[in-house]
Every structure is written in C-alpha cells, then in structure tokens.
Design an enzyme around this catalytic site. Structure first.
Site, PDB file in Angstrom:
ATOM      1  N   ASP A 286      -4.361   4.012  -1.679  1.00 45.82           N
ATOM      2  CA  ASP A 286      -5.922   4.104  -1.049  1.00 45.82           C
ATOM      3  C   ASP A 286      -6.447   5.464  -1.420  1.00 45.82           C
ATOM      4  OD1 ASP A 286      -5.976   1.932   0.686  1.00 45.82           O
ATOM      5  OD2 ASP A 286      -4.824   2.418   1.731  1.00 45.82           O
TER       6      ASP A 286
ATOM      7  N   SER B 107       0.995  -1.056  -0.218  1.00 46.73           N
ATOM      8  CA  SER B 107       0.273   0.282  -0.094  1.00 46.73           C
ATOM      9  C   SER B 107       0.513   1.347   0.064  1.00 46.73           C
ATOM     10  CB  SER B 107      -0.928   0.190   1.360  1.00 46.73           C
ATOM     11  OG  SER B 107      -1.209   0.798   1.490  1.00 46.73           O
TER      12      SER B 107
ATOM     13  N   HIS C 103      -8.692   1.585  -4.052  1.00 45.36           N
ATOM     14  CA  HIS C 103      -9.186   0.802  -3.254  1.00 45.36           C
ATOM     15  C   HIS C 103      -9.630   2.972  -2.706  1.00 45.36           C
ATOM     16  CE1 HIS C 103      -9.770  -0.126   1.429  1.00 45.36           C
ATOM     17  NE2 HIS C 103     -11.169  -0.013   1.155  1.00 45.36           N
TER      18      HIS C 103
ATOM     19  N   HIS D  42      -1.177  -0.952  -4.223  1.00 44.37           N
ATOM     20  CA  HIS D  42      -2.457  -0.951  -3.491  1.00 44.37           C
ATOM     21  C   HIS D  42      -2.685   0.827  -3.443  1.00 44.37           C
ATOM     22  CE1 HIS D  42      -6.002  -1.894  -1.062  1.00 44.37           C
ATOM     23  NE2 HIS D  42      -5.783  -0.438  -0.654  1.00 44.37           N
TER      24      HIS D  42
ATOM     25  N   GLY E 200       0.662  -2.285   4.003  1.00 46.43           N
ATOM     26  CA  GLY E 200       1.622  -1.044   3.990  1.00 46.43           C
ATOM     27  C   GLY E 200       2.594  -0.853   5.358  1.00 46.43           C
ATOM     28  N   SER E 201       2.674  -0.656   6.577  1.00 44.97           N
ATOM     29  CA  SER E 201       3.061  -0.682   7.135  1.00 44.97           C
ATOM     30  C   SER E 201       4.609  -2.070   7.657  1.00 44.97           C
ATOM     31  CB  SER E 201       2.483  -0.314   9.032  1.00 44.97           C
ATOM     32  OG  SER E 201       1.627   0.958   8.590  1.00 44.97           O
TER      33      SER E 201
ATOM     34  N   MET F 293      -8.775   8.112  -0.200  1.00 44.02           N
ATOM     35  CA  MET F 293      -9.734   8.442   0.452  1.00 44.02           C
ATOM     36  C   MET F 293     -10.490  10.445   0.781  1.00 44.02           C
ATOM     37  SD  MET F 293      -7.337   6.963   4.078  1.00 44.02           S
ATOM     38  CE  MET F 293      -6.902   5.515   4.441  1.00 44.02           C
TER      39      MET F 293
ATOM     40  N   MET G   8     -12.465   5.367  -1.111  1.00 41.26           N
ATOM     41  CA  MET G   8     -12.943   4.970   0.267  1.00 41.26           C
ATOM     42  C   MET G   8     -13.572   6.468   0.239  1.00 41.26           C
ATOM     43  SD  MET G   8      -9.914   3.270   2.659  1.00 41.26           S
ATOM     44  CE  MET G   8      -8.534   3.559   1.359  1.00 41.26           C
TER      45      MET G   8
ATOM     46  N   ASP H 125      -6.767  -6.978   3.587  1.00 47.41           N
ATOM     47  CA  ASP H 125      -6.311  -4.796   3.720  1.00 47.41           C
ATOM     48  C   ASP H 125      -6.472  -4.816   5.405  1.00 47.41           C
ATOM     49  OD1 ASP H 125      -5.806  -2.205   3.176  1.00 47.41           O
ATOM     50  OD2 ASP H 125      -7.176  -2.350   2.150  1.00 47.41           O
TER      51      ASP H 125
ATOM     52  N   MET I 257     -12.440  -5.493   4.767  1.00 51.16           N
ATOM     53  CA  MET I 257     -11.167  -4.527   6.112  1.00 51.16           C
ATOM     54  C   MET I 257     -10.825  -5.546   7.034  1.00 51.16           C
ATOM     55  SD  MET I 257     -11.087  -1.670   4.103  1.00 51.16           S
ATOM     56  CE  MET I 257      -9.489  -1.509   5.746  1.00 51.16           C
TER      57      MET I 257
HETATM   58  C1  DX5 Z   1      -6.500   1.785   5.380  1.00 49.28           C
HETATM   59  C2  DX5 Z   1      -6.335   1.531   3.590  1.00 49.28           C
HETATM   60  C3  DX5 Z   1      -5.249   0.415   3.896  1.00 49.28           C
HETATM   61  C4  DX5 Z   1      -3.622   0.626   4.989  1.00 49.28           C
HETATM   62  C5  DX5 Z   1      -3.056  -0.128   4.747  1.00 49.28           C
HETATM   63  O1  DX5 Z   1      -7.612   2.264   5.186  1.00 49.28           O
HETATM   64  O2  DX5 Z   1      -7.118   1.128   3.203  1.00 49.28           O
HETATM   65  O3  DX5 Z   1      -4.935   0.067   3.065  1.00 49.28           O
HETATM   66  O4  DX5 Z   1      -2.977   1.496   3.324  1.00 49.28           O
HETATM   67  O5  DX5 Z   1      -2.218  -0.293   6.156  1.00 49.28           O
HETATM   68  P1  DX5 Z   1      -1.488  -0.652   7.016  1.00 49.28           P
HETATM   69  O6  DX5 Z   1      -1.256  -2.273   6.123  1.00 49.28           O
HETATM   70  O7  DX5 Z   1       0.066  -0.371   7.594  1.00 49.28           O
HETATM   71  O8  DX5 Z   1      -2.788  -1.156   7.667  1.00 49.28           O
HETATM   72 ZN    ZN Z   2      -6.944  -0.164   0.961  1.00 47.48          ZN
END
Ligand code: DX5
Ligand code: ZN
Length: 223
Positions: free
Chosen positions: A35, A8, A66, A33, A197-198, A37, A68, A175, A137
């Site tokens: 995101d 991500s 993705h 990926h 992500g992290s 928002m 959101m 995710d 999620m």
């Molecule tokens: C959260 C996102 C994820 C996020 C995941 O709202 O949809 O894709 O980037 O990050 P980690 O892997 O750090 O939880």
């Molecule tokens: Zn995501």
C-alpha cells in the site's frame, strides 16, 4: 479460479520486515499487497519505491502494488522498475484512467483499477476491458485495521455480474477489513483476491490465519 490471498505489508512489523516477508514466502499466501500512500490522495503516508525494491530482493511471490496517490502516471515506470507485478491506480485519482491503464500494461505489469467505497462500479463500464483486475475498497483508504463496509459486498456481486455478462477476465480484489468473518461471503459474491492486513499480521498465528483464509471453500476450516 481458486481465490488468491494477498497479505498487506502495511500491517507488518517494520522493525522485522525481513522476517515478515519470509513468513509470507513460506506461507500459503499468493501475493504481497503493498500500500503506497502519499498524504494527499489519502490522509496518511506509508512507503514508496525504495522499500518495495528492498522487498523485491527477497520476495518469492508477486508484488501487488496499490497506489493510493495523486498523479500516479508520473511514477508507474518507477514502481515497475522497483519490482511491481501488478500496479493498481485509483479511478478517483486519474482523469485519464484509460490512458493510465494502457501505460501500466506497456511496462509489462498487470493493470488494476481501484474504486473507493463511495464510488459506484458503473464508472468503470468503459475501462473493464483494459484492466486485469478491479480493486474494490471495502474501507475508506488510508489506514489498516478499519471496519469492513458491508455495502461493498453488493458491489462485488454487481461487478461479478457485469464481468460475466460481458465475458471479461478481470479479477476482483477486495481490500479493507477482510478476515475469516467475511471472507466466505466475499468469495461467494465473486471476489478472486482477498487482501488481508490486520487479520493476518495481528493474528496470534499469522501462518495459520493465511492458511485458513486460503482454505475457505475447501471445507477444512476446522484445522
Ligand atoms: C487501506 C489499504 C489496505 C489495508 C488493509 O487503505 O489499502 O490494503 O492495508 O488492511 P486491513 O486488512 O487491516 O483492513
Ligand atoms: Zn490496499
């Protein structure tokens, strides 16, 4: 199917975005990926079509977008034009989810439907045929770096069972809070795509983190 890894970009270093995109290009990762928002559907604002279009110019792997956002149907064509290969919308944001999935498919992109941790998979019963992917999620959406909600492992199992019984091809993507500590259980439960992500970008060695996630199940985790 061999599982896919989708790092991500939300967790990347935006001051060196090119380097992080190149890193994914040369890694064992399968997808990017992305995101999106809007500060309305989720309590945070990230990036939109403009950044995705820039990433597309150098990305050598498919873009998994993705959304959101509320009213995603207004922006689907724009995200496709920006380079999205997979477009996922939230069930909770779409009063006409069946129509919105068809709209995504009409652009030529693969259509995904996402559900929040508080939404049961039963609500998807009548749209499973319409989706190439279901995103479960495993944190409440809006932020990277949150703790995995354990209960969602059960949802992956339930969904896998439903898809198998009905002989449907949709992939299962998970995710939020995914890393080496839970990836194996998630794959065993039936996940096909792991978003990370992290656990990738905050790792000392992101390349190695991706490789290890990709190699789960191959018995080569010691490398
Ligand atoms: C959260 C996102 C994820 C996020 C995941 O709202 O949809 O894709 O980037 O990050 P980690 O892997 O750090 O939880
Ligand atoms: Zn995501």
């Amino acid at each position: 199917m061999k599982h896919l890894i989708a790092p991500s970009i939300l967790a990347a270093d935006f001051m060196r975005l090119r380097e992080d995109v190149e890193l994914i290009n040369t890694s064992n990762a399968d997808w990017f990926h992305l995101d999106v928002m809007d500060g309305r559907f989720v309590p945070n604002i990230s990036f939109g079509q403009f950044i995705i279009k820039q990433i597309k110019t150098i990305a050598k792997k498919p873009l998994d977008v993705h959304l959101m956002i509320l009213e995603p149907e207004k922006y689907i064509e724009q995200f496709r034009e920006a380079g999205a290969d997979v477009i996922t919308v939230h069930y909770e944001a779409c009063p006409h989810i069946h129509r919105t999935l068809a709209q995504i498919r009409e652009t030529g992109a693969q259509a995904g439907v996402a559900i929040n941790p508080g939404t049961p998979i039963s609500v998807l019963e009548d749209v499973l045929e319409e989706a190439s992917m279901v995103l479960i999620m495993s944190v409440n959406p809006g932020f990277g770096g949150q703790k995995f909600i354990y209960r969602t492992l059960k949802k992956v199992e339930q969904l896998k069972e439903r898809l198998t019984v009905r002989n449907l091809p949709a992939k299962i993507e998970i995710d939020g809070g995914v890393g080496l500590q839970n990836a194996e259980s998630l794959l065993q439960a039936g996940a096909d795509v792991l978003v990370a992500g992290s656990s990738v970008f905050k790792a000392d060695n992101p390349m190695k983190a991706i490789r290890r996630l990709k190699e789960i199940g191959k018995g080569s985790l010691l490398a």
